[in-house]
Design a protein around this motif. Sequence first.
Motif, PDB file in Angstrom:
ATOM      1  N   THR A 142      29.844  -3.832   4.395  1.00 19.74           N
ATOM      2  CA  THR A 142      28.862  -2.716   3.805  1.00 19.74           C
ATOM      3  C   THR A 142      27.345  -3.975   4.129  1.00 19.74           C
ATOM      4  N   VAL A 143      28.104  -4.830   5.090  1.00 21.84           N
ATOM      5  CA  VAL A 143      26.398  -5.598   6.577  1.00 21.84           C
ATOM      6  C   VAL A 143      25.720  -3.989   6.861  1.00 21.84           C
ATOM      7  N   PHE A 144      27.076  -3.385   7.163  1.00 20.58           N
ATOM      8  CA  PHE A 144      25.917  -2.442   7.330  1.00 20.58           C
ATOM      9  C   PHE A 144      24.850  -1.151   6.976  1.00 20.58           C
ATOM     10  N   GLU A 145      25.365  -1.909   6.248  1.00 22.21           N
ATOM     11  CA  GLU A 145      24.201  -1.295   4.768  1.00 22.21           C
ATOM     12  C   GLU A 145      22.400  -1.407   5.754  1.00 22.21           C
ATOM     13  N   TYR A 146      22.728  -2.117   5.904  1.00 22.01           N
ATOM     14  CA  TYR A 146      21.213  -3.106   6.638  1.00 22.01           C
ATOM     15  C   TYR A 146      20.837  -2.280   7.895  1.00 22.01           C
ATOM     16  N   THR A 147      21.429  -1.571   8.327  1.00 26.59           N
ATOM     17  CA  THR A 147      21.032  -1.080   9.098  1.00 26.59           C
ATOM     18  C   THR A 147      19.558  -0.001   8.699  1.00 26.59           C
ATOM     19  N   GLY A 148      19.815   0.624   7.291  1.00 27.39           N
ATOM     20  CA  GLY A 148      18.523   1.354   6.675  1.00 27.39           C
ATOM     21  C   GLY A 148      17.196   0.966   7.140  1.00 27.39           C
ATOM     22  N   MET A 149      16.715  -0.689   7.308  1.00 30.79           N
ATOM     23  CA  MET A 149      16.582  -1.021   7.329  1.00 30.79           C
ATOM     24  C   MET A 149      15.233  -0.958   8.803  1.00 30.79           C
ATOM     25  N   ILE A 150      16.090  -0.430   9.692  1.00 31.67           N
ATOM     26  CA  ILE A 150      16.017   0.397  11.021  1.00 31.67           C
ATOM     27  C   ILE A 150      15.345   1.577  11.431  1.00 31.67           C
ATOM     28  N   TRP A 151      16.055   2.583   9.884  1.00 36.92           N
ATOM     29  CA  TRP A 151      15.162   3.552   9.673  1.00 36.92           C
ATOM     30  C   TRP A 151      13.722   3.651   9.208  1.00 36.92           C
ATOM     31  N   ALA A 152      13.622   3.135   8.133  1.00 36.66           N
ATOM     32  CA  ALA A 152      12.489   2.942   7.441  1.00 36.66           C
ATOM     33  C   ALA A 152      10.773   3.034   8.373  1.00 36.66           C
ATOM     34  N   PRO A 153      11.225   1.700   9.432  1.00 34.45           N
ATOM     35  CA  PRO A 153       9.576   1.670   9.873  1.00 34.45           C
ATOM     36  C   PRO A 153       9.596   2.969  11.235  1.00 34.45           C
ATOM     37  N   LEU A 154      11.102   3.237  11.822  1.00 34.19           N
ATOM     38  CA  LEU A 154      10.766   4.396  12.211  1.00 34.19           C
ATOM     39  C   LEU A 154      10.197   5.492  11.830  1.00 34.19           C
ATOM     40  N   TRP A 155      10.393   6.300  10.667  1.00 34.17           N
ATOM     41  CA  TRP A 155      10.242   6.910  10.098  1.00 34.17           C
ATOM     42  C   TRP A 155       8.902   6.985  10.029  1.00 34.17           C
ATOM     43  N   GLY A 156       8.299   5.690   9.441  1.00 33.97           N
ATOM     44  CA  GLY A 156       7.286   5.493   8.747  1.00 33.97           C
ATOM     45  C   GLY A 156       6.026   5.991  10.550  1.00 33.97           C
ATOM     46  N   PHE A 157       6.177   5.293  11.688  1.00 32.23           N
ATOM     47  CA  PHE A 157       6.045   5.919  12.786  1.00 32.23           C
ATOM     48  C   PHE A 157       5.646   7.192  13.309  1.00 32.23           C
TER      49      PHE A 157
END
Length: 311
Positions: A260-275
């Motif tokens: 479940t800790v790897f659910e946090y990898t979603g936070m890597i993609w949010a700023p990437l899609w924003g950029f």
Amino acid sequence: MAFLSGNRNLLGIASLCAGILIISTQDAIIKAVSGDYAVTQAVATRSIVALPILLFFVHLNGGIRQLFSPRYWVLIFRGVILLIAYTSYYLAFPALPLAEAIVLFFTAPFLVTFLAAPILGERVELKAIIALFVGFAGVLVILKPGFGFFEPAALFSLLAAITYALAMLFARKLGVTEPASVMAFYQNWVYLVGAGLMALVFHLGGITTSDHPSLAFLVRPWSWPDPLSFAMMAACGAIAAIAMVLITQAYRLADASLVTVFEYTGMIWAPLWGFLFFAEVPAATTLLGMLLILVAGLIVLVRPSRRVEAT
């Protein structure tokens, strides 16, 4: 046995990370259509597109006959929980910045870890708890929640986190007998039926407008979408079908408190899609938060080797 268990955990982690990456693209799409269409229409459209894809996965994974499971009622109940989770999650988008909506939802891994012990009887290691605190700290550093955190719509994200955590624990228990593709098919079917029923109830009740953007997104009547909007909602079907199987498979294979800790990898993609899509340049705090999330993942992943005794 330790080797097999380790492989299952690694496969579960890889499956979850891939599923989170794929599903992350859906958030931007749903937010983009939230001002003009109903959430029930978006969910129904994606479910229709996902249906044949999931049937194909079921066929590859043992045959259509697996859909006639004696545990169908548990599969349907899990689908209802996930319908509440994802509908609530989407309802936060019109009223909150995407980042603030996501930060509350990312309490779900924290909840999974602590619920895994009383519900599944799993042993939660101290390092997993530490990793979750580090990962959640990284989320907070990235998002810097402010007064908007107390917008009433934030309760939708919190409800989504609670129900999603429960659904993932159900996946762990069901995974003993049910393939990931079957669980994903059932939840997709519940999404389609549930979204249609909600839309029908609002229509028959004459509830079609609201002053609050989240509630407006919920009760707005269906309308014929323009080609681009339809393509975006339909794309969510393929995205959801693939991601649902991967995420469900992750919780079938690995310990819930570990993966479940790897659910946090979603936070890597949010700023990437924003950029990439909105020309948003990540702040220094975003990079720091991403580093904390990476450290949290490594804390869980790196384990001391254990000697296997002969039996």
